[in-house]
Structure formats: structure tokens, C-alpha cells
Design a protein around this motif. Structure first.
Motif, PDB file in Angstrom:
ATOM      1  N   GLU A 297      61.040  41.953  45.959  1.00 31.52           N
ATOM      2  CA  GLU A 297      59.773  41.999  45.228  1.00 31.52           C
ATOM      3  C   GLU A 297      59.225  43.423  45.184  1.00 31.52           C
ATOM      4  OE1 GLU A 297      57.509  39.142  47.373  1.00 31.52           O
ATOM      5  OE2 GLU A 297      58.191  37.461  46.157  1.00 31.52           O
ATOM      6  N   VAL A 298      59.494  44.181  46.224  1.00 36.72           N
ATOM      7  CA  VAL A 298      59.036  45.575  46.272  1.00 36.72           C
ATOM      8  C   VAL A 298      59.699  46.387  45.156  1.00 36.72           C
ATOM      9  CG1 VAL A 298      59.012  47.709  47.612  1.00 36.72           C
ATOM     10  CG2 VAL A 298      58.545  45.514  48.737  1.00 36.72           C
ATOM     11  N   ALA A 299      61.020  46.196  45.005  1.00 36.92           N
ATOM     12  CA  ALA A 299      61.758  46.913  43.959  1.00 36.92           C
ATOM     13  C   ALA A 299      61.294  46.467  42.572  1.00 36.92           C
ATOM     14  CB  ALA A 299      63.257  46.678  44.111  1.00 36.92           C
ATOM     15  N   ALA A 300      61.039  45.158  42.427  1.00 36.18           N
ATOM     16  CA  ALA A 300      60.576  44.630  41.143  1.00 36.18           C
ATOM     17  C   ALA A 300      59.213  45.215  40.785  1.00 36.18           C
ATOM     18  CB  ALA A 300      60.500  43.107  41.207  1.00 36.18           C
ATOM     19  N   LYS A 301      58.330  45.261  41.769  1.00 40.23           N
ATOM     20  CA  LYS A 301      56.981  45.792  41.531  1.00 40.23           C
ATOM     21  C   LYS A 301      57.039  47.273  41.183  1.00 40.23           C
ATOM     22  CE  LYS A 301      52.512  46.404  43.806  1.00 40.23           C
ATOM     23  NZ  LYS A 301      51.745  46.208  45.066  1.00 40.23           N
ATOM     24  N   ARG A 302      57.876  48.018  41.897  1.00 38.20           N
ATOM     25  CA  ARG A 302      57.994  49.454  41.638  1.00 38.20           C
ATOM     26  C   ARG A 302      58.457  49.700  40.200  1.00 38.20           C
ATOM     27  NH1 ARG A 302      61.736  50.608  45.134  1.00 38.20           N
ATOM     28  NH2 ARG A 302      60.281  50.819  46.861  1.00 38.20           N
TER      29      ARG A 302
ATOM     30  N   ASN B  92      47.639  35.919  44.000  1.00 35.96           N
ATOM     31  CA  ASN B  92      46.630  35.102  44.688  1.00 35.96           C
ATOM     32  C   ASN B  92      45.926  35.851  45.822  1.00 35.96           C
ATOM     33  OD1 ASN B  92      46.999  32.678  43.165  1.00 35.96           O
ATOM     34  ND2 ASN B  92      48.907  32.311  44.297  1.00 35.96           N
ATOM     35  N   VAL B  93      45.619  37.109  45.566  1.00 41.00           N
ATOM     36  CA  VAL B  93      44.905  37.918  46.556  1.00 41.00           C
ATOM     37  C   VAL B  93      43.405  37.715  46.354  1.00 41.00           C
ATOM     38  CG1 VAL B  93      44.418  40.260  47.376  1.00 41.00           C
ATOM     39  CG2 VAL B  93      46.734  39.630  46.650  1.00 41.00           C
ATOM     40  N   ARG B  94      42.691  37.495  47.466  1.00 36.12           N
ATOM     41  CA  ARG B  94      41.236  37.366  47.387  1.00 36.12           C
ATOM     42  C   ARG B  94      40.632  38.767  47.301  1.00 36.12           C
ATOM     43  NH1 ARG B  94      38.807  32.579  51.260  1.00 36.12           N
ATOM     44  NH2 ARG B  94      39.850  30.819  50.244  1.00 36.12           N
ATOM     45  N   ALA B  95      40.408  39.202  46.102  1.00 42.15           N
ATOM     46  CA  ALA B  95      39.924  40.566  45.881  1.00 42.15           C
ATOM     47  C   ALA B  95      38.452  40.687  46.258  1.00 42.15           C
ATOM     48  CB  ALA B  95      40.131  40.957  44.424  1.00 42.15           C
TER      49      ALA B  95
ATOM     50  N   PRO C 120      50.302  46.367  49.155  1.00 40.79           N
ATOM     51  CA  PRO C 120      51.464  45.482  49.346  1.00 40.79           C
ATOM     52  C   PRO C 120      51.148  43.996  49.176  1.00 40.79           C
ATOM     53  CG  PRO C 120      50.679  46.327  51.440  1.00 40.79           C
ATOM     54  CD  PRO C 120      49.939  47.081  50.388  1.00 40.79           C
ATOM     55  N   GLN C 121      49.863  43.653  49.156  1.00 34.91           N
ATOM     56  CA  GLN C 121      49.503  42.237  48.955  1.00 34.91           C
ATOM     57  C   GLN C 121      49.850  41.772  47.543  1.00 34.91           C
ATOM     58  OE1 GLN C 121      45.649  40.856  51.031  1.00 34.91           O
ATOM     59  NE2 GLN C 121      45.241  43.010  50.503  1.00 34.91           N
ATOM     60  N   TYR C 122      49.859  42.704  46.610  1.00 34.08           N
ATOM     61  CA  TYR C 122      50.171  42.359  45.223  1.00 34.08           C
ATOM     62  C   TYR C 122      51.677  42.421  45.018  1.00 34.08           C
ATOM     63  CZ  TYR C 122      45.188  42.848  44.331  1.00 34.08           C
ATOM     64  OH  TYR C 122      43.820  42.684  44.367  1.00 34.08           O
ATOM     65  N   ILE C 123      52.232  41.315  44.568  1.00 34.35           N
ATOM     66  CA  ILE C 123      53.684  41.200  44.440  1.00 34.35           C
ATOM     67  C   ILE C 123      54.082  40.888  43.000  1.00 34.35           C
ATOM     68  CG2 ILE C 123      54.031  40.487  46.838  1.00 34.35           C
ATOM     69  CD1 ILE C 123      54.102  37.595  45.854  1.00 34.35           C
TER      70      ILE C 123
ATOM     71  N   VAL D   2      44.146  52.899  34.524  1.00 38.17           N
ATOM     72  CA  VAL D   2      45.137  53.579  35.362  1.00 38.17           C
ATOM     73  C   VAL D   2      44.690  53.566  36.819  1.00 38.17           C
ATOM     74  CG1 VAL D   2      46.179  55.818  35.896  1.00 38.17           C
ATOM     75  CG2 VAL D   2      46.092  55.017  33.533  1.00 38.17           C
ATOM     76  N   ALA D   3      43.400  53.790  37.061  1.00 37.63           N
ATOM     77  CA  ALA D   3      42.874  53.770  38.425  1.00 37.63           C
ATOM     78  C   ALA D   3      43.077  52.397  39.069  1.00 37.63           C
ATOM     79  CB  ALA D   3      41.390  54.142  38.419  1.00 37.63           C
ATOM     80  N   VAL D   4      42.790  51.335  38.314  1.00 39.17           N
ATOM     81  CA  VAL D   4      42.985  49.975  38.826  1.00 39.17           C
ATOM     82  C   VAL D   4      44.468  49.704  39.078  1.00 39.17           C
ATOM     83  CG1 VAL D   4      42.805  47.516  38.236  1.00 39.17           C
ATOM     84  CG2 VAL D   4      40.898  49.067  37.747  1.00 39.17           C
ATOM     85  N   ALA D   5      45.318  50.145  38.155  1.00 36.54           N
ATOM     86  CA  ALA D   5      46.762  49.932  38.297  1.00 36.54           C
ATOM     87  C   ALA D   5      47.315  50.654  39.533  1.00 36.54           C
ATOM     88  CB  ALA D   5      47.491  50.406  37.043  1.00 36.54           C
ATOM     89  N   ILE D   6      46.805  51.838  39.815  1.00 38.27           N
ATOM     90  CA  ILE D   6      47.255  52.586  40.998  1.00 38.27           C
ATOM     91  C   ILE D   6      46.886  51.835  42.277  1.00 38.27           C
ATOM     92  CG2 ILE D   6      46.819  54.670  42.374  1.00 38.27           C
ATOM     93  CD1 ILE D   6      46.640  56.204  39.719  1.00 38.27           C
ATOM     94  N   ILE D   7      45.664  51.288  42.322  1.00 40.70           N
ATOM     95  CA  ILE D   7      45.224  50.525  43.504  1.00 40.70           C
ATOM     96  C   ILE D   7      46.125  49.314  43.725  1.00 40.70           C
ATOM     97  CG2 ILE D   7      43.366  49.104  44.452  1.00 40.70           C
ATOM     98  CD1 ILE D   7      41.388  50.984  42.997  1.00 40.70           C
ATOM     99  N   ILE D   8      46.398  48.565  42.648  1.00 40.76           N
ATOM    100  CA  ILE D   8      47.243  47.377  42.762  1.00 40.76           C
ATOM    101  C   ILE D   8      48.677  47.766  43.108  1.00 40.76           C
ATOM    102  CG2 ILE D   8      48.311  45.536  41.369  1.00 40.76           C
ATOM    103  CD1 ILE D   8      45.584  45.098  40.096  1.00 40.76           C
ATOM    104  N   GLY D   9      49.144  48.866  42.543  1.00 37.65           N
ATOM    105  CA  GLY D   9      50.507  49.316  42.819  1.00 37.65           C
ATOM    106  C   GLY D   9      50.714  49.699  44.265  1.00 37.65           C
ATOM    107  N   ARG D  10      49.698  50.248  44.887  1.00 38.67           N
ATOM    108  CA  ARG D  10      49.818  50.705  46.283  1.00 38.67           C
ATOM    109  C   ARG D  10      49.545  49.606  47.308  1.00 38.67           C
ATOM    110  NH1 ARG D  10      46.817  56.684  46.147  1.00 38.67           N
ATOM    111  NH2 ARG D  10      48.465  57.757  44.977  1.00 38.67           N
TER     112      ARG D  10
END
Length: 269
Positions: free
Chosen positions: A190-195, A104-107, A177-180, A167-175
Motif C-alpha cells: 500500500e505504501v508503494a501504491a500510495k507513493r 476511514n481516518v477520523r480527521a 501513514p494513516q492514509y492508504i 497541493v497543501a492538503v495533498a502533501i499532508i495526506i501523502g505524508r
């Protein structure tokens, strides 16, 4: 004179390998179906099951072609071995899209919006799929081989381009912290799960990229070329790459992080 497998494959296909490959992919499908059902995961997780089954069918058709070759069977085999991995790209797109939706991040950037991630890359996958299936069918016809080849090349090149964008989009979302990601069993945060989830996405996308580069090079080399006629290359860069993807999907199963019902979501802060 009756046609033989060599007339289509341009080499004598090894026996035993496609039977083993089909068995392996059917076992993979059963394992993933069990994991998905047990985890009560979202229904789109069955994309993996369907893809594994399609791969198994492709290798069964390869067995049939080795023993009783015909143009129709050869075309069917080509399509079942060429096209199903597109669904694995779709699966990865869906995973990242769901992370964006659940967070639910306001992108501020349009390319980070959940619907864009899912539907834009889905549309690109379908377009690439259609080009490859059309080109693959045409390649089996003597007077359309060259045209079909270049249609397949365009389809594969488009797939590679969109995979790189993804891949570029995935890297942005991965880095960010708002995306969980929802915690699964034995995941401490949640950090470990996301990683764990993002690592799986990047690793499988990398393998898919390797496989797509091989298929692109094979198409450019042409029917009967060195790559096309090298059966070992097919089993290394296609079979092994896709099998490794499925092994990662099983070992690092992400279904726990995407439950079918909200009541099963366990979030730890």
C-alpha cells in the motif's frame, strides 16, 4: 471584405498542428477508456476520457476556424480549449478525496475530511469554470472585451489559489501513514501504491499550474498582446502541458487503485 483567421487570431495560424493535436487527444481518450474499462475502475475515471475528447473537439474547431472563420466558431473554439483542463483539476481533487474516504481516518482538521476535500474543491472548480466561460464569451464582443478579460483573469487567479491550497492538503495526506491506497496489479504494498498515486497527482497538478499561469499571463497581456500573438507559446504551455498530463495519467494509471466494486479491492498488508 470577408473576415480571415488573422482578424481573430492576430497571426496566421499554422496548418497541420491542430489536426495532429486533435488526433492525439482522440487517441488519448480511446486509451484511457480502454484502461478504465479493463481495470473495472470507478466511473469517475471517465472524467479523463471526457476531457481528452473535449480537447480534441477544441482543436477540430481550431481547424475549422483557420479555414472558415466566424465569431460563433471562434468563441466555441476558445471555450473548448480554455475550459476542459478544469476537469483535470477536478479529477485530482476526486482522487485525493477518495484516498481520504477509503482510509476511514477520523480527521481532526475539517480540511482533511473526505466530503470537504471533494466538494469544497469541486465548488471552487465550478466557480472558476463559470467565471472563465463567462469572460471568454464576453471577450469575443468588441464592447465587452476588457470586462471579459478581467473576469477571466479573476477566474484563473481563483483556480491558481485553490490549486495551491489543494497541493497543501495533498502533501499532508501523502505524508500521513494513516492514509492508504488500495494496491493495484504488480504493486507490492500500500505504501508503494500510495507513493505512485501521490506522485502522479503532484506532477499533473504542477503541469496544470504551469498551464494556468500561462493562461493568466496571456489574459493580462490582453487580446493581440505578445503572448496572445505567439502561437508557439500556446502549443508549448497549453497543448504540450496538457498532453504531458495525459501521458502521466496513462503511464501511471490510477484506475487500478480505485475499483468500481468493493469485491475487486485487493489489499495487501
Amino acid at each position: 471584405m470577408a473576415e480571415t483567421a488573422i482578424d481573430y487570431f492576430t497571426y496566421k495560424p499554422v496548418r497541420g498542428a491542430p489536426e495532429a493535436a486533435a488526433s492525439i487527444f482522440f487517441i488519448v481518450a480511446a486509451i484511457l477508456a480502454y484502461q478504465t474499462r479493463r481495470a473495472q475502475a470507478a466511473r469517475w475515471m471517465y472524467i479523463l476520457v471526457g476531457t481528452a475528447l473535449a480537447e480534441g473537439i477544441g482543436y477540430i474547431l481550431r481547424v475549422v476556424c483557420i479555414n472558415h472563420i466566424s465569431l460563433g466558431l471562434y468563441i466555441a473554439m476558445m471555450l473548448f480549449l480554455l475550459l476542459p483542463p478544469n476537469a483535470l483539476a477536478l479529477f485530482n481533487y476526486k482522487v485525493v478525496g477518495e484516498i481520504a474516504r477509503q482510509s476511514n481516518v477520523r480527521a481532526k482538521r475539517f480540511y482533511l475530511r473526505p466530503k470537504f476535500i471533494t466538494w469544497f474543491f469541486f465548488a471552487s472548480d465550478v466557480f472558476s469554470f463559470m467565471l472563465q466561460s463567462t469572460g471568454g464569451s464576453m471577450m469575443a464582443q468588441d464592447d465587452m472585451q476588457e470586462t471579459g478579460k478581467w473576469i477571466c483573469v479573476v477566474g484563473l487567479a481563483i483556480q491558481l489559489g485553490f490549486l495551491a491550497s489543494f497541493v497543501a492538503v495533498a502533501i499532508i495526506i501523502g505524508r500521513d501513514p494513516q492514509y492508504i491506497v488500495i494496491c493495484g496489479p504488480r504493486q507490492v504494498s500500500e505504501v508503494a501504491a500510495k507513493r505512485r498515486v501521490m506522485w502522479t497527482i503532484h506532477a499533473t497538478t504542477g503541469l496544470l499550474y504551469v498551464r494556468s499561469i500561462y493562461r493568466l499571463a496571456e489574459m493580462i497581456d490582453g487580446y493581440g498582446g505578445k503572448l496572445y500573438s505567439a502561437e508557439w507559446a500556446f502549443y508549448v504551455f497549453d497543448f504540450a502541458a496538457i498532453l504531458l498530463m495525459f501521458i502521466l495519467y496513462i503511464v501511471f494509471f490510477v484506475g487500478h487503485n480505485f475499483p468500481h466494486r468493493k469485491s475487486h479491492c485487493i489489499r495487501q498488508v
